[in-house]
Design a protein around this motif. Sequence first.
Motif, PDB file in Angstrom:
ATOM      1  N   PHE A 377       0.855  -1.181   0.000  1.00 59.47           N
ATOM      2  CA  PHE A 377       0.000   0.000   0.000  1.00 59.47           C
ATOM      3  C   PHE A 377       0.894   1.236   0.000  1.00 59.47           C
ATOM      4  CE2 PHE A 377       0.843  -1.603   4.195  1.00 59.47           C
ATOM      5  CZ  PHE A 377       1.223  -0.495   4.939  1.00 59.47           C
ATOM      6  N   GLU A 378       0.331   2.382  -0.301  1.00 64.29           N
ATOM      7  CA  GLU A 378       1.096   3.612  -0.346  1.00 64.29           C
ATOM      8  C   GLU A 378       1.587   4.000   1.050  1.00 64.29           C
ATOM      9  OE1 GLU A 378       2.001   5.843  -2.911  1.00 64.29           O
ATOM     10  OE2 GLU A 378       1.538   4.072  -4.131  1.00 64.29           O
ATOM     11  N   VAL A 379       2.788   4.577   1.116  1.00 66.47           N
ATOM     12  CA  VAL A 379       3.350   4.998   2.400  1.00 66.47           C
ATOM     13  C   VAL A 379       2.519   6.118   3.012  1.00 66.47           C
ATOM     14  CG1 VAL A 379       5.367   5.948   3.568  1.00 66.47           C
ATOM     15  CG2 VAL A 379       5.666   4.354   1.661  1.00 66.47           C
ATOM     16  N   MET A 380       2.194   7.126   2.203  1.00 62.22           N
ATOM     17  CA  MET A 380       1.472   8.290   2.691  1.00 62.22           C
ATOM     18  C   MET A 380      -0.024   8.104   2.489  1.00 62.22           C
ATOM     19  SD  MET A 380       4.014   9.952   3.745  1.00 62.22           S
ATOM     20  CE  MET A 380       3.145  11.443   4.249  1.00 62.22           C
ATOM     21  N   ALA A 381      -0.774   8.331   3.549  1.00 62.21           N
ATOM     22  CA  ALA A 381      -2.227   8.168   3.473  1.00 62.21           C
ATOM     23  C   ALA A 381      -2.838   9.107   2.436  1.00 62.21           C
ATOM     24  CB  ALA A 381      -2.850   8.406   4.847  1.00 62.21           C
ATOM     25  N   SER A 387      -8.977   4.239   2.706  1.00 59.93           N
ATOM     26  CA  SER A 387      -9.391   5.254   3.665  1.00 59.93           C
ATOM     27  C   SER A 387      -8.339   5.364   4.764  1.00 59.93           C
ATOM     28  CB  SER A 387     -10.741   4.880   4.283  1.00 59.93           C
ATOM     29  OG  SER A 387     -10.610   3.717   5.085  1.00 59.93           O
ATOM     30  N   ASP A 388      -8.394   6.445   5.519  1.00 56.63           N
ATOM     31  CA  ASP A 388      -7.411   6.649   6.587  1.00 56.63           C
ATOM     32  C   ASP A 388      -7.448   5.505   7.579  1.00 56.63           C
ATOM     33  OD1 ASP A 388      -6.646   8.988   5.427  1.00 56.63           O
ATOM     34  OD2 ASP A 388      -7.691  10.307   6.840  1.00 56.63           O
ATOM     35  N   GLU A 389      -8.652   5.013   7.895  1.00 57.55           N
ATOM     36  CA  GLU A 389      -8.773   3.942   8.870  1.00 57.55           C
ATOM     37  C   GLU A 389      -8.143   2.653   8.347  1.00 57.55           C
ATOM     38  OE1 GLU A 389     -11.231   5.873   7.856  1.00 57.55           O
ATOM     39  OE2 GLU A 389     -11.620   7.079   9.654  1.00 57.55           O
ATOM     40  N   ILE A 390      -8.437   2.318   7.084  1.00 58.69           N
ATOM     41  CA  ILE A 390      -7.864   1.092   6.501  1.00 58.69           C
ATOM     42  C   ILE A 390      -6.358   1.243   6.331  1.00 58.69           C
ATOM     43  CG2 ILE A 390      -7.819  -0.343   4.428  1.00 58.69           C
ATOM     44  CD1 ILE A 390     -10.792   0.157   4.112  1.00 58.69           C
ATOM     45  N   LYS A 511      -7.464  15.236  -0.840  1.00 53.40           N
ATOM     46  CA  LYS A 511      -7.415  16.570  -0.240  1.00 53.40           C
ATOM     47  C   LYS A 511      -8.796  17.216  -0.233  1.00 53.40           C
ATOM     48  CE  LYS A 511      -5.144  21.071  -0.719  1.00 53.40           C
ATOM     49  NZ  LYS A 511      -4.197  21.888  -1.513  1.00 53.40           N
ATOM     50  N   LEU A 512      -9.493  17.118  -1.372  1.00 53.09           N
ATOM     51  CA  LEU A 512     -10.830  17.699  -1.455  1.00 53.09           C
ATOM     52  C   LEU A 512     -11.801  17.019  -0.502  1.00 53.09           C
ATOM     53  CD1 LEU A 512     -11.170  18.204  -5.326  1.00 53.09           C
ATOM     54  CD2 LEU A 512     -10.836  19.974  -3.586  1.00 53.09           C
ATOM     55  N   ALA A 513     -11.650  15.694  -0.363  1.00 55.97           N
ATOM     56  CA  ALA A 513     -12.535  14.960   0.544  1.00 55.97           C
ATOM     57  C   ALA A 513     -12.332  15.413   1.985  1.00 55.97           C
ATOM     58  CB  ALA A 513     -12.280  13.456   0.418  1.00 55.97           C
ATOM     59  N   LYS A 514     -11.061  15.623   2.370  1.00 55.33           N
ATOM     60  CA  LYS A 514     -10.794  16.083   3.731  1.00 55.33           C
ATOM     61  C   LYS A 514     -11.295  17.506   3.940  1.00 55.33           C
ATOM     62  CE  LYS A 514      -6.886  13.086   4.793  1.00 55.33           C
ATOM     63  NZ  LYS A 514      -5.454  12.995   5.165  1.00 55.33           N
ATOM     64  N   GLU A 515     -11.076  18.332   2.907  1.00 55.17           N
ATOM     65  CA  GLU A 515     -11.574  19.696   3.023  1.00 55.17           C
ATOM     66  C   GLU A 515     -13.093  19.722   3.117  1.00 55.17           C
ATOM     67  OE1 GLU A 515     -10.009  21.669  -0.376  1.00 55.17           O
ATOM     68  OE2 GLU A 515      -8.007  21.995   0.521  1.00 55.17           O
ATOM     69  N   ALA A 516     -13.754  18.851   2.318  1.00 58.79           N
ATOM     70  CA  ALA A 516     -15.213  18.787   2.368  1.00 58.79           C
ATOM     71  C   ALA A 516     -15.688  18.290   3.733  1.00 58.79           C
ATOM     72  CB  ALA A 516     -15.728  17.861   1.260  1.00 58.79           C
ATOM     73  N   ALA A 517     -14.962  17.301   4.280  1.00 57.82           N
ATOM     74  CA  ALA A 517     -15.337  16.783   5.593  1.00 57.82           C
ATOM     75  C   ALA A 517     -15.182  17.859   6.667  1.00 57.82           C
ATOM     76  CB  ALA A 517     -14.486  15.567   5.936  1.00 57.82           C
ATOM     77  N   LEU A 738     -21.736  10.605   7.030  1.00 56.64           N
ATOM     78  CA  LEU A 738     -20.653  11.550   7.309  1.00 56.64           C
ATOM     79  C   LEU A 738     -20.525  11.805   8.803  1.00 56.64           C
ATOM     80  CD1 LEU A 738     -18.517  13.362   6.042  1.00 56.64           C
ATOM     81  CD2 LEU A 738     -20.214  15.177   5.905  1.00 56.64           C
ATOM     82  N   THR A 739     -21.667  11.844   9.480  1.00 58.17           N
ATOM     83  CA  THR A 739     -21.627  12.059  10.931  1.00 58.17           C
ATOM     84  C   THR A 739     -20.895  10.934  11.626  1.00 58.17           C
ATOM     85  OG1 THR A 739     -23.711  13.276  10.880  1.00 58.17           O
ATOM     86  CG2 THR A 739     -23.040  12.358  12.994  1.00 58.17           C
ATOM     87  N   VAL A 740     -21.211   9.685  11.238  1.00 59.39           N
ATOM     88  CA  VAL A 740     -20.542   8.530  11.853  1.00 59.39           C
ATOM     89  C   VAL A 740     -19.051   8.567  11.572  1.00 59.39           C
ATOM     90  CG1 VAL A 740     -20.339   6.023  11.788  1.00 59.39           C
ATOM     91  CG2 VAL A 740     -22.606   7.076  11.796  1.00 59.39           C
ATOM     92  N   THR A 741     -18.694   8.822  10.307  1.00 63.06           N
ATOM     93  CA  THR A 741     -17.271   8.861   9.936  1.00 63.06           C
ATOM     94  C   THR A 741     -16.535   9.965  10.676  1.00 63.06           C
ATOM     95  OG1 THR A 741     -17.836   8.025   7.751  1.00 63.06           O
ATOM     96  CG2 THR A 741     -15.681   9.049   8.008  1.00 63.06           C
ATOM     97  N   GLU A 742     -17.151  11.134  10.734  1.00 66.70           N
ATOM     98  CA  GLU A 742     -16.503  12.266  11.393  1.00 66.70           C
ATOM     99  C   GLU A 742     -16.355  12.004  12.891  1.00 66.70           C
ATOM    100  OE1 GLU A 742     -14.639  15.858  12.029  1.00 66.70           O
ATOM    101  OE2 GLU A 742     -14.975  14.662  10.239  1.00 66.70           O
TER     102      GLU A 742
END
Length: 974
Positions: A377-381, A387-390, A511-517, A738-742
């Motif tokens: 898998f990629e080194v950088m998330a 996903s960050d959790e996986i 990046k956009l997903a994190k900004e949107a979150a 989104l609420t659960v994830t956040e």
Amino acid sequence: MTPSRITFQTRARTIDHLGRGQIADCPTAVSELWKNAYDAYADAVSLHIYDGATPIAAIFDDGIGMSREDFLERWLVVGTDSKIRNDSDRTDIPPGHLPRPRQGEKGIGRLSAAFLAPVTLILSKRREHDFAAVMVDWRLFENPFLALEDIAVAVESFKSLDELTPLLTSMRSTLAANVAPSNDDPRCDRLVDAWTRFDDYERSIGLVETTSDRILSFQDVVISDRHLLDWPAYGGAKETGTAILLLGVHRELSVQVSTSASDDDAEIQTVRLDLIRTLTGFTDPFQERREAFDYEVVIHQGGFRRSLVSANDVFGLDEFRSLEHSIEGDFDEAGVFRGKLRVFGKDRGEIVHVPRRPPPRAARERLGPFSFCIGTFEVMADSSTHSDEIHAAMYAKAEKYGGVYVYRDNLRIMPYGNPEADLYQIEERRSRHAGRNFWSHRRSFGRTAFNRENNPNLRDKAGREGLVDNRAFRELQILVTDLLSTVGKRYFGTDSDIRNDELPEIQKRNKLAKEAANKSTRARSSTFRRFLKENADATRHAVAHSVALRQRLAVAIEVQDAGEVAIIADEVEKLQQDRDRLRLPPLPARLGDQEVAYRRYRDDYRALSATSESLGSELSAALESLRVEDPEDVATRRLHSNQSRLSAKIDRYRRTIDGQMVELRGKWHSQAESDFKQYYLRASPLLGDLGNGLRLSTVLNGLDAIAAELDEDFAARYEPFLRALEQLRNDIDLDGALTVTENERVQLDRRVNEFNVLAQMGIAIEIIGHELDTMDAEVRRNLHRLPQEIKKSDAFRLAFEAHTAITERLRFLAPLRLAGYRSRETITGEFVANFVENFFQRRFKDDRIIFEATKSFRSIRVTDLRSRLLPVFINLVNNALYWVRFVDNRKITLDCVNDLVVLADSGLGVDPDDVANLFDLFFTRRTNGRGVGLHLCKLNLAVSHHDIRYAGQDDPKILPGANFIIEFRGMTHG
């Protein structure tokens, strides 16, 4: 002259060379014995390590077992003919099993038991045969002056395991006679001479205790039921099987159960970790259909057991195929690899890799077909499609299961896959250029798999610590290394077109997903804050109005005023509409400074709901009893009223949605109109450059570059919106998801920060505990050296008493320490009550708190460790001491009701919203609290299968504050 016929003479030391001398380490020795169990058609094999004065280990299997004749004709024969026997000729295959390829190659694997312990007792049961036993003291074979035929091994057979204990005495005598024979023993002179010479040699090199001394002193090792209960044939769970008892085990095994071994000793940690790493993944976890062969390593300490290694604790095929980067396929006899390629979470079809030159075909050098797979898998998330959790979970699994393992006929070849056993030198190449040499050994998951039939030239080294470095082995390395280098550069590394094309888009999307979150989180928090501010007064007024309506209704019913009841009915209907409007929106992940306002609003709304529901019930009864209208008219009016109210609510939602859709449509139409013009505006100036002498190829490249950049921008802008619309069309609650994830993300961030705090606390406690005695002695010594006139002063007396009090308080925690072996004992409620009372005596007195332990509690009896139970009561009482400070009637009680232990206090109790999180690590409502105590209570009790909870509706409640319920397993009264 007739030539002389001379034969080799075999010394006893040959067995020592073939056994201990041929094994690399302890885990490898265990794996050799596990392979023997596999050859014996066992369905399960396990290693058990028991603590005690003399640590004992045992290897149990449920295979076909051995009879006394098998011991004599096979087990005690070194170098059997298994290597040249055909597997299809075997007559010992049990019913229900397919033939297994033999793992044994040299016929000496059983001698690896000599590496694990000085004495081995083997018990075995074969179908339709009696039990058989062999006892061997491997130290006998260390004497170079003994001939092999002069050493006797104890072999017995018996009908029942009840006969084992008396037989052990005679078997030990048989072994002892190899060192101290009787005068009528025909070996007497040879044995005495051999041991005398060996003793003299050992004393000459400075040994105080000779080998013969150690053999004769080892007669008192006790084997009990504890050491045999997990053998399936012992309890009758299986009819056949073998138990290998290792008496006085090797240090590499004994430190696994030693409580005196220093946890910060780097060497001990290495030994413990090496056993886990080497035996993990003993069978191939990447097979499509795994063979039913279970394995396990179990640690027994005191009365408790824990599993170190398990057949289920692996990184399996399903997890492998979920990785974002992988190759999986097979090499044929010509060295051509055909397999599947996966890059950035997308299947890229089949790939074929042809080697630069074919491998040799000569019989003694030939490399046969084999399977290979590797994934990572990629080194950088931020660059990962996970996903960050996986992604975080993959990192954790890489620490535990990372590496490229090697399997032959389903079983692992040690130690490939371990950090130091990088078969394909992946890390060495990566150190030269990490970008081009994409793969990382410890961050990758994979395996090489082959069978003995197709690859007879891939043979074990003498020490079974890897494969022999011959031509076939080197060709294997060359083929795989070439494949890794080629696909790494072409598909995965910094030179890969796929990476250069797709990685920027992935990074932008993440990046956009994190900004949107984050934007959604801020918006949700702002909306919630505004809602509380705008509706707090309205809710309180609604509560007051509902209470007034109930009072008016009670008066109207009392005086039988039907008209008033009808008026109240209209007002109740409006009140129910207000209740719907005032319902709380979803809570943001963090309440922050809004927590007090939220709790006040929540309590007001609950009061409004409860009062309005009661009011509705009372109103319905009044309408029926007073007959204000015809019942059918009343019901019809209620039907239409509810329909009207709900229709109005839906219509309000519809108008709001329509308005927002119109606004959203206008926004996207405007955005699209702007985007239509972007390419022309940016690209058309390049056409003018043609007239200024710019080359056509340069202009075309520029046009394509702008188009590619805009293509990515448009995809990043429009595709997430289309996916959101698709999810809405499929009735997926985006706000709820989104609420659960956040909420989960916020909790993880908070816990990471708090774990750092906990680590600092642990370091501080460790230092204090280590230095307490030294510092106490130093303080006392210097205090006593002060002049007598100072020592007679009140200041000195008060200082000395304070120092003594704090030292004694810390020492009072001695029963709670976990270091060192501590046996389970019967702990009474009387003991617990006295311990708590003495520990908190001063605080009870200073804070005017009544502490009581009832007769019922004092009579309980629980068998467990003091260090496990006492901290539970200390933590619970310590919490109670904090909360009872806020009330006048301060009381803490220990009681037992219906076999439930209750610790109750008269404090403020626990907020209903907090009950679900009460035992979570770091959850606290105390000022400057750490949120660790209750979590540790839960963990401590769970180890012994006890349970703790906050009192529920059906539980006893002794005092009006907090009531904690403890259920002790096996609790009695006495």
